[in-house]
Design a protein around this motif. Structure first.
Motif, PDB file in Angstrom:
ATOM      1  N   LEU A 185      20.622 -44.701 -62.992  1.00  0.00           N
ATOM      2  CA  LEU A 185      20.162 -46.000 -62.505  1.00  0.00           C
ATOM      3  C   LEU A 185      19.347 -46.736 -63.563  1.00  0.00           C
ATOM      4  N   LEU A 186      18.585 -46.000 -64.361  1.00  0.00           N
ATOM      5  CA  LEU A 186      17.756 -46.640 -65.378  1.00  0.00           C
ATOM      6  C   LEU A 186      18.608 -47.418 -66.377  1.00  0.00           C
TER       7      LEU A 186
ATOM      8  N   GLY B  97      27.581 -57.233 -65.696  1.00  0.00           N
ATOM      9  CA  GLY B  97      28.950 -57.527 -65.305  1.00  0.00           C
ATOM     10  C   GLY B  97      29.064 -57.996 -63.867  1.00  0.00           C
ATOM     11  N   GLY B  98      30.214 -58.581 -63.567  1.00  0.00           N
ATOM     12  CA  GLY B  98      30.432 -59.116 -62.233  1.00  0.00           C
ATOM     13  C   GLY B  98      29.853 -60.509 -62.108  1.00  0.00           C
TER      14      GLY B  98
ATOM     15  N   ARG C  87      26.607 -51.159 -59.146  1.00  0.00           N
ATOM     16  CA  ARG C  87      27.560 -50.603 -58.182  1.00  0.00           C
ATOM     17  C   ARG C  87      28.325 -49.435 -58.791  1.00  0.00           C
ATOM     18  N   ASP C  88      28.732 -49.606 -60.044  1.00  0.00           N
ATOM     19  CA  ASP C  88      29.460 -48.528 -60.719  1.00  0.00           C
ATOM     20  C   ASP C  88      28.591 -47.288 -60.889  1.00  0.00           C
ATOM     21  N   ALA C  89      27.305 -47.499 -61.186  1.00  0.00           N
ATOM     22  CA  ALA C  89      26.394 -46.360 -61.376  1.00  0.00           C
ATOM     23  C   ALA C  89      26.262 -45.545 -60.096  1.00  0.00           C
ATOM     24  N   VAL C  90      26.158 -46.238 -58.955  1.00  0.00           N
ATOM     25  CA  VAL C  90      26.036 -45.532 -57.679  1.00  0.00           C
ATOM     26  C   VAL C  90      27.329 -44.793 -57.360  1.00  0.00           C
TER      27      VAL C  90
ATOM     28  N   TYR D  70      19.885 -50.302 -54.472  1.00  0.00           N
ATOM     29  CA  TYR D  70      20.747 -49.352 -55.181  1.00  0.00           C
ATOM     30  C   TYR D  70      20.082 -47.980 -55.267  1.00  0.00           C
ATOM     31  N   LEU D  71      18.767 -47.961 -55.425  1.00  0.00           N
ATOM     32  CA  LEU D  71      18.058 -46.689 -55.379  1.00  0.00           C
ATOM     33  C   LEU D  71      18.171 -46.066 -53.995  1.00  0.00           C
TER      34      LEU D  71
END
Length: 266
Positions: A118-119, A131-132, A140-143, A193-194
């Protein structure tokens, strides 16, 4: 002479047997009264204990608590690596014999991972390169990547233990940037997101118990607190107090082992 020779041989045989056959009743008693537990810690800089100069981080604190609470002799193997993401840990569990053999031998396994996932996405969001259309695609990709890696990490750990009784312990993620992100009007974007990531961790199953580190550091998601008292000078990693809190949260989960059939762990 023959009788005397036989007596000499008999005496020599007795001496050899006394020297060769071990006498271990005292050692066996020590082993019985003080069982040895192998504790393996996996993770990133949190598990490594960065900036906890007094006790070496939550891993060593928890290991000491484990020894005190159970009366066991604890052999600690700390395989935490600063900077690691969930992809790094998963790759190590799949390809490194050091990791695989260590986990296979462990009665207690703890792991912390995901903060760097997440960082890095947060840094890109702040830089405007996420992006986006909303500059949030990398978040979103990270999650999504974390969710896939997390399930695979848990499966690997459980499989390596092979159904043997094991204390599986992990923790959710605290948020060190509440004050900064609130001041710049981005907390409402980043904190969800967290929360998604922590929801994934807290729904793990497979005999894994999760320490509620976010609640201890930040309180609620609706009115999160800045965990200033628990952070080191870099404003990100825990200080000695923060590591002590994490260890205490793990300790509160007890030490009851789980017996998990690997094929039943999704």
């Amino acid at each position: 002479m023959r009788v005397a020779g036989r007596l000499v041989l008999l005496l020599l045989l007795v001496v050899v047997l006394v020297m060769v056959v071990p006498t271990t009743p005292a050692q066996a008693a020590v082993t019985t009264s003080s069982p040895r537990i192998t504790y393996v810690a996996l993770g990133n800089s949190l598990g490594f204990g960065l900036w906890d100069f007094s006790r070496g981080g939550y891993v060593y604190r928890y290991g000491a608590m484990l020894a005190t609470d159970t009366g066991a002799t604890v052999s600690l193997i700390n395989l935490s690596v600063p900077g690691w993401t969930s992809s790094d840990l998963l790759n190590a569990l799949r390809t490194s014999w050091t990791f695989r053999l260590s986990v296979a031998s462990a009665r207690v396994v703890t792991w912390d991972i995901g903060g760097n996932d997440l960082l890095r996405a947060r840094d890109r969001y702040i830089a405007g390169t996420c992006g986006g259309l909303d500059n949030q695609q990398c978040l979103r990709d990270a999650v999504t990547t974390f969710a896939n890696n997390w399930s695979a990490i848990v499966r690997e750990i459980v499989r390596l233990r092979g159904g043997r009784p094991t204390v599986y312990r992990t923790m959710d993620l605290y948020y060190p940037f509440v004050a900064q992100d609130a001041a710049r009007g981005r907390l409402s974007v980043l904190l969800p997101y967290l929360k998604q990531t922590n929801d994934i961790i807290n729904s793990t199953g497979c005999g894994v118990r999760t320490a509620q580190v976010y609640r201890a550091f930040n309180g609620s998601y609706t009115a999160p607190l800045q965990p200033a008292l628990y952070l080191s000078f870099d404003g990100y990693h825990p200080n000695a107090t923060g590591h002590a809190v994490i260890a205490g949260q793990l300790r509160a989960l007890g030490y009851e082992p789980a017996v998990v059939v690997p094929t039943l762990c999704p």
